[in-house]
Write an enzyme that holds these catalytic residues in place. Sequence first.
Site, mmCIF file in Angstrom:
data_model
loop_
_atom_site.group_PDB
_atom_site.id
_atom_site.type_symbol
_atom_site.label_atom_id
_atom_site.label_comp_id
_atom_site.label_asym_id
_atom_site.label_seq_id
_atom_site.Cartn_x
_atom_site.Cartn_y
_atom_site.Cartn_z
ATOM 1 N N THR A 206 83.712 1.977 -68.367
ATOM 2 C CA THR A 206 83.399 3.364 -68.337
ATOM 3 C C THR A 206 84.792 4.069 -68.038
ATOM 4 O OG1 THR A 206 81.994 4.991 -66.744
ATOM 5 C CG2 THR A 206 83.374 3.044 -65.568
ATOM 6 N N ASN A 207 84.695 5.294 -67.484
ATOM 7 C CA ASN A 207 85.778 6.299 -67.316
ATOM 8 C C ASN A 207 85.898 6.916 -66.148
ATOM 9 O OD1 ASN A 207 84.600 8.963 -67.896
ATOM 10 N ND2 ASN A 207 84.244 7.968 -70.083
ATOM 11 N N ARG A 208 86.716 8.036 -65.929
ATOM 12 C CA ARG A 208 86.945 8.453 -64.507
ATOM 13 C C ARG A 208 86.045 9.790 -64.350
ATOM 14 N NH1 ARG A 208 92.937 9.326 -64.413
ATOM 15 N NH2 ARG A 208 92.436 10.521 -62.815
#
Length: 397
Positions: A206-208
């Site tokens: 995933t990412n932030r």
Amino acid sequence: MLEGKKVIVGITGSIAAYKAAFLVRLLMQQGAEVRVVMTPSAVNFITPLTLSSLTGNPVHVQLQDQDTWHSHIELGLWADLMIIAPCTATTLAKMAIGQADNLLLAVYLSLRCPVMIAPAMDVDMWRHPSVQQNVQILVGRSHILIPVGNGKLASGLTGEGRMAEPQEIVESVQTFFYKNLTLKGLRVLITSGPTREPLDPVRFLTNRSSGKMGAALAESFLKMGAEVTIVSGPVAEGLYPPNAKVIQVETAEEMLNACLDSADSADWFVFAAAVADYRPEEVSAEKLKKNHPEWTIRMVKNPDIAREISSRRKSHQRMIGFALETEHEREHAIQKLHTKNLDCIVLNSLKHPGAGFETDTNKVTVFCNDKSEVDIDLRKKSEVAEGIVSFLISKYI
Ligand code: PMT
């Protein structure tokens, strides 16, 4: 219809100043309480006496008259709205840089209420890049721009630059007070948050992205009367406004499918999600054990949601993308604007402290395919979203 509303009309030195008398009269007929401030050059075009007779209130031009000090702060606190009509190129420029060399500008800088601007000038002045830049700065501060008219000008030239008619300005004031319903009937779909691409039943990539920018945009569109659907990856509970419809997804493919379901019914699409460009080619049905010395993951490309949706666009639909960059920001954002066939793209750069992922603030530049652009300085995401929405309104509504 404007009963109880307190409006300051600021008049600057333009031949269109005579129209301000009609504007004041129309506002008062609607029940508004009106106070007038003028720049010293405006009194060459219309007298303070005319306006004080119409409003029943003194009209102030100077910060002081003989031994009386006129408090700009008091007026700034009093008003629900300030309308600067006509607004000359000089006043636009001074507003943009925060210069307060007359009472009108001191009042403007002391305001706690929204501002409407009805510019008036000759066609070449209006088109001048410096004037356009100042207009964009003010729109970026969420000021409401009342578009100039096109026609015969006082100079004898014909073109854009005429101040809007008083009746049009009053209609904008009514729209503003009656819950800014400028976008009533418009259906906006916003993608927001991160995507999650599974590796096995336990792990994912995933990412932030927190979804805060998408939530702020949703709030701003709702305030303007739009109907909002958010297609969101996993974010904190309760992040989105309760009156938005939220469709929760995990992967990029799920996000694409949810967007495709609305591809015909939405009018504007805002792609604020941070979508994973790649996903693991294989997803293990069982939890992967740690008995291998290494783990190689083969990745395949995810669909580009913005591109897929814009390839199906109908003529009335608008596509607004975001670009999160770390280098050659401008070039990369403009390239994405074109390759994804968008109307506008909002650039945020991780090089600017306080911009991009997770933070409560952002700093953006919006680029449009007609080459116009606007900068919105570092501010709360809610204020940045308001700036973006009012810029989009000034372009497309
Ligand atoms: O959620 P926050 O923590 O508040 O952070 C906000 C944000 C930084 C995520 C947001 O402001 C932002 O910039 N979103 C876009 C991030 C991004 O993925 O940018 P990009 O340059 O990789 O993608 C360009 C555009 O294509 C974006 O509109 C993106 O949504 C879209 N895209 C990208 C890849 C893909 N497969 N499908 C897409 O639709």
